[in-house]
Design an enzyme around this catalytic site. Structure first.
Site, PDB file in Angstrom:
ATOM      1  N   ARG A  93      -2.408  -1.107   5.341  1.00 32.48           N
ATOM      2  CA  ARG A  93      -3.319  -1.556   4.546  1.00 32.48           C
ATOM      3  C   ARG A  93      -2.983  -2.945   3.998  1.00 32.48           C
ATOM      4  NH1 ARG A  93      -4.755   3.379   0.876  1.00 32.48           N
ATOM      5  NH2 ARG A  93      -2.370   3.657   1.126  1.00 32.48           N
TER       6      ARG A  93
ATOM      7  N   CYS B   4       0.895  -1.140   0.060  1.00 35.97           N
ATOM      8  CA  CYS B   4      -0.160  -0.117   0.001  1.00 35.97           C
ATOM      9  C   CYS B   4       0.899   1.108  -0.014  1.00 35.97           C
ATOM     10  CB  CYS B   4      -1.019  -0.131   1.118  1.00 35.97           C
ATOM     11  SG  CYS B   4      -0.319  -0.174   2.748  1.00 35.97           S
TER      12      CYS B   4
END
Length: 278
Positions: free
Chosen positions: A235, A230
């Site tokens: 994430r 990410c």
């Protein structure tokens, strides 16, 4: 003992009500929300660790040594030994709890769990404001090298048929419309899907079979090694857990992610373009 499901990562609110009460000495809860949220009310006995301030984006050999030292210090300060079951939570199955869970697994803890859906899905669990003192330990690391990808590892494996790069940023980041580094774009050949699609409307991970089908539809093969990334490895930690839940056995989180890759002038970059609407 706590009974986890979906590849032994996820536990639910029933586990809090039953198993934790029967094995309290072997369970450590860790609240990964911001400090203000923790002190406003947390699960009884929960310790606190918000991973956001401990950002690390250098995956050189020296950088990873520093990262490992940081993790050993953090988990020692949290009083972990490796003999307990550690369950992380936040308000849902977000990037904080999954980042902490991935980091603890990477550093070698054998029993890492996540409260699936977080506090939103544990409405009957009472919250307290008191926090008991923690006795620090000397946490011993036994690295799981195969849980982390460095920039060197990715460069060496770009184009390999059995390694797939998985971009889990927003569409705007992937297409270079929102640039958060020196360069916009993506790692060449990356398959893209926003990480939020791993969760259902209640903030829980989708069922394992559904995740597996959705990942397969993207072209991600469980026979291959999958490397999610990410901007800063948070994430992508959620994607790491989602892939493992879905039965993908070989997953590496790219810790440096685009914050590292996109700020280098010597790494290859692809600049995807949106398909024109009909």
């Amino acid at each position: 003992m706590a009974t986890a499901h979906d590849n032994d990562f996820l536990i639910d609110s029933a586990w809090l009500a039953a198993d934790r009460a029967g094995a309290a000495d072997g369970i450590v809860l860790i609240d990964t929300r911001p400090p203000a949220d923790y002190w406003a009310g947390h699960l009884a006995g929960a310790r606190h660790f918000d991973p956001f301030p401990f950002h690390h984006g250098d995956t050189s050999e020296g950088g990873l040594r520093e990262f490992r030292g940081q993790l050993i210090w953090i988990f020692s300060a949290l009083g972990l030994t490796g003999n307990e079951t550690v369950a992380f939570y936040e308000n849902d199955s977000g990037m904080r709890a999954t980042r902490a869970a991935w980091a603890l697994e990477y550093i070698g803890h054998p029993a890492v769990r996540i409260l699936d859906g977080g506090l939103r899905n544990a409405a009957n669990a009472p919250l307290v404001t008191a926090a008991a003192p923690i006795m620090p330990t000397n946490f011993g690391a036994t690295l799981r090298e195969d849980a982390l990808a460095s920039h060197t590892y990715i460069v060496e494996h770009l184009g390999h048929r059995d390694v797939q790069i998985f971009d889990v940023r927003s569409d705007e980041e992937y297409y270079g419309e929102r640039v958060r580094a020196r360069h916009g774009g993506a790692i060449p050949g990356a398959i893209h899907r926003d990480w939020t699609h791993n969760l259902d409307a209640a903030g829980k991970f989708k069922p394992a079979a559904q995740l597996r089908a959705e990942f397969a539809a993207l072209g991600l093969s469980p026979e291959n090694e999958i490397i999610p990334y990410c901007q800063g490895g948070y994430r992508s930690a959620n994607a790491y857990i989602a892939l493992r839940v879905a039965g993908y056995p070989r997953v590496r989180n790219y810790l440096g992610s685009w914050g590292e890759w996109g700020n280098r002038d010597d790494f290859p970059i692809e600049r995807p373009r949106r398909k024109a609407s009909a």
